[in-house]
Design a protein around this motif. Structure first.
Motif, PDB file in Angstrom:
ATOM      1  N   VAL A 240      23.345 -71.975 -30.288  1.00  9.70           N
ATOM      2  CA  VAL A 240      23.841 -73.439 -30.821  1.00  9.70           C
ATOM      3  C   VAL A 240      24.177 -73.249 -32.324  1.00  9.70           C
ATOM      4  CG1 VAL A 240      23.230 -75.765 -31.554  1.00  9.70           C
ATOM      5  CG2 VAL A 240      22.726 -74.708 -29.056  1.00  9.70           C
ATOM      6  N   VAL A 241      23.505 -72.743 -33.107  1.00 12.00           N
ATOM      7  CA  VAL A 241      23.680 -72.460 -34.332  1.00 12.00           C
ATOM      8  C   VAL A 241      24.765 -71.639 -34.668  1.00 12.00           C
ATOM      9  CG1 VAL A 241      22.751 -71.063 -36.570  1.00 12.00           C
ATOM     10  CG2 VAL A 241      21.037 -72.346 -35.013  1.00 12.00           C
ATOM     11  N   THR A 242      24.891 -70.482 -33.797  1.00 14.08           N
ATOM     12  CA  THR A 242      26.061 -69.717 -34.126  1.00 14.08           C
ATOM     13  C   THR A 242      27.325 -70.566 -33.683  1.00 14.08           C
ATOM     14  OG1 THR A 242      24.857 -67.760 -33.089  1.00 14.08           O
ATOM     15  CG2 THR A 242      27.323 -67.750 -32.765  1.00 14.08           C
TER      16      THR A 242
ATOM     17  N   ASP B  28      21.276 -76.860 -42.615  1.00 12.52           N
ATOM     18  CA  ASP B  28      19.818 -77.473 -42.599  1.00 12.52           C
ATOM     19  C   ASP B  28      19.287 -77.053 -41.595  1.00 12.52           C
ATOM     20  OD1 ASP B  28      17.462 -78.429 -44.481  1.00 12.52           O
ATOM     21  OD2 ASP B  28      17.794 -80.189 -42.829  1.00 12.52           O
ATOM     22  N   ALA B  29      17.971 -76.559 -41.603  1.00 12.06           N
ATOM     23  CA  ALA B  29      17.144 -76.337 -40.163  1.00 12.06           C
ATOM     24  C   ALA B  29      15.592 -76.844 -40.638  1.00 12.06           C
ATOM     25  CB  ALA B  29      17.283 -75.047 -39.712  1.00 12.06           C
TER      26      ALA B  29
ATOM     27  N   LEU C 298      13.323 -79.125 -33.308  1.00 15.27           N
ATOM     28  CA  LEU C 298      14.165 -78.495 -34.267  1.00 15.27           C
ATOM     29  C   LEU C 298      15.365 -79.338 -34.410  1.00 15.27           C
ATOM     30  CD1 LEU C 298      14.850 -76.017 -35.991  1.00 15.27           C
ATOM     31  CD2 LEU C 298      16.150 -75.110 -34.239  1.00 15.27           C
ATOM     32  N   THR C 299      15.684 -79.625 -35.757  1.00 16.71           N
ATOM     33  CA  THR C 299      16.822 -80.240 -35.967  1.00 16.71           C
ATOM     34  C   THR C 299      17.825 -79.473 -37.049  1.00 16.71           C
ATOM     35  OG1 THR C 299      15.790 -82.471 -36.177  1.00 16.71           O
ATOM     36  CG2 THR C 299      17.649 -82.384 -37.266  1.00 16.71           C
ATOM     37  N   VAL C 300      19.090 -79.288 -36.535  1.00 12.22           N
ATOM     38  CA  VAL C 300      19.865 -78.333 -37.383  1.00 12.22           C
ATOM     39  C   VAL C 300      21.030 -79.270 -37.675  1.00 12.22           C
ATOM     40  CG1 VAL C 300      21.365 -76.657 -37.097  1.00 12.22           C
ATOM     41  CG2 VAL C 300      19.363 -76.277 -36.093  1.00 12.22           C
ATOM     42  N   SER C 301      21.483 -79.130 -38.947  1.00 16.91           N
ATOM     43  CA  SER C 301      22.434 -80.027 -39.362  1.00 16.91           C
ATOM     44  C   SER C 301      23.558 -79.011 -40.113  1.00 16.91           C
ATOM     45  CB  SER C 301      21.920 -81.070 -40.743  1.00 16.91           C
ATOM     46  OG  SER C 301      21.184 -81.949 -40.195  1.00 16.91           O
ATOM     47  N   VAL C 302      25.001 -79.317 -39.688  1.00 14.13           N
ATOM     48  CA  VAL C 302      25.917 -78.348 -40.220  1.00 14.13           C
ATOM     49  C   VAL C 302      27.053 -79.200 -40.619  1.00 14.13           C
ATOM     50  CG1 VAL C 302      27.806 -76.694 -39.830  1.00 14.13           C
ATOM     51  CG2 VAL C 302      25.280 -76.282 -38.536  1.00 14.13           C
TER      52      VAL C 302
ATOM     53  N   GLU D 120      24.591 -83.095 -36.491  1.00 14.98           N
ATOM     54  CA  GLU D 120      23.250 -82.772 -36.440  1.00 14.98           C
ATOM     55  C   GLU D 120      23.082 -82.820 -34.898  1.00 14.98           C
ATOM     56  OE1 GLU D 120      20.145 -84.956 -38.955  1.00 14.98           O
ATOM     57  OE2 GLU D 120      19.960 -86.036 -37.228  1.00 14.98           O
ATOM     58  N   VAL D 121      22.030 -81.772 -34.590  1.00 12.82           N
ATOM     59  CA  VAL D 121      21.585 -81.483 -33.009  1.00 12.82           C
ATOM     60  C   VAL D 121      20.037 -81.557 -33.272  1.00 12.82           C
ATOM     61  CG1 VAL D 121      23.907 -80.296 -32.635  1.00 12.82           C
ATOM     62  CG2 VAL D 121      21.828 -79.085 -33.213  1.00 12.82           C
ATOM     63  N   VAL D 122      19.449 -81.862 -32.184  1.00 15.83           N
ATOM     64  CA  VAL D 122      18.119 -81.896 -32.196  1.00 15.83           C
ATOM     65  C   VAL D 122      17.998 -81.092 -30.718  1.00 15.83           C
ATOM     66  CG1 VAL D 122      15.938 -83.178 -31.663  1.00 15.83           C
ATOM     67  CG2 VAL D 122      17.571 -83.834 -33.331  1.00 15.83           C
TER      68      VAL D 122
END
Length: 157
Positions: free
Chosen positions: A71-73, A90-91, A98-102, A148-150
């Motif tokens: 997902v990050v990739t 941001d992670a 885990l929340t990732v914001s791009v 933003e994904v969780v």
């Protein structure tokens, strides 16, 4: 998104339902002078998230780690390739989620492209992100958008 939890994205335990590895761990590293973290490549973003999950979080199962890194990739690659460049990353790990914001410089929301040629490469990334994440949010910003994904970072305890 169907609201169903994908097999490789298990829900963390509810509050009070047991201890969660890595609860409260946080990764927010700012680029020098920028005030925002902008890894130069998808590989650099993956390395940050891998360190977060394997360092502060303890023993993240390899299947979960693989899904998170995929997902990050996808998110970072799409920001670099289609979004006018990565403007922030941001992670955060909180209570097993885990929340990732791009953020990128394009106001255009991600979308899937109808496939007319099954042999043509690409076009699967957004579907993969939607399938593997518990929640996906696209927010327009003055300079583009933030996705933003969780995801669950651990199997159920």
């Amino acid at each position: 998104m169907t609201g169903r939890t994908p097999p490789m994205c298990p829900q963390p335990p509810e509050a009070g339902g047991g201890s969660v590895p890595g609860a409260g761990a946080d990764l927010t590293v700012a680029a020098p002078g920028a005030g925002r973290n902008r890894p130069p490549t998808a590989a650099a973003a993956r390395d940050q998230v891998r360190r977060l999950l394997t360092g502060a979080a303890g023993d993240t199962p390899s299947a979960v780690l693989d899904d998170v890194l995929l997902v990050v990739t996808e998110l970072v690659t799409n920001a670099l390739r289609h979004g006018g460049g990565l403007t922030a990353f941001d992670a955060r790990l909180d209570g097993g989620a885990l929340t990732v914001s791009v953020a990128d410089a394009s106001p255009v929301a991600p979308h899937t492209v109808p496939r007319t040629d099954a042999a043509a490469p690409g076009g699967f990334g957004w579907r993969i992100v939607q399938r593997l994440c518990r929640r996906v949010t696209v927010t327009p910003t003055a300079g583009g958008k933030t996705i933003e994904v969780v995801m669950a970072a651990f199997p159920e305890v």
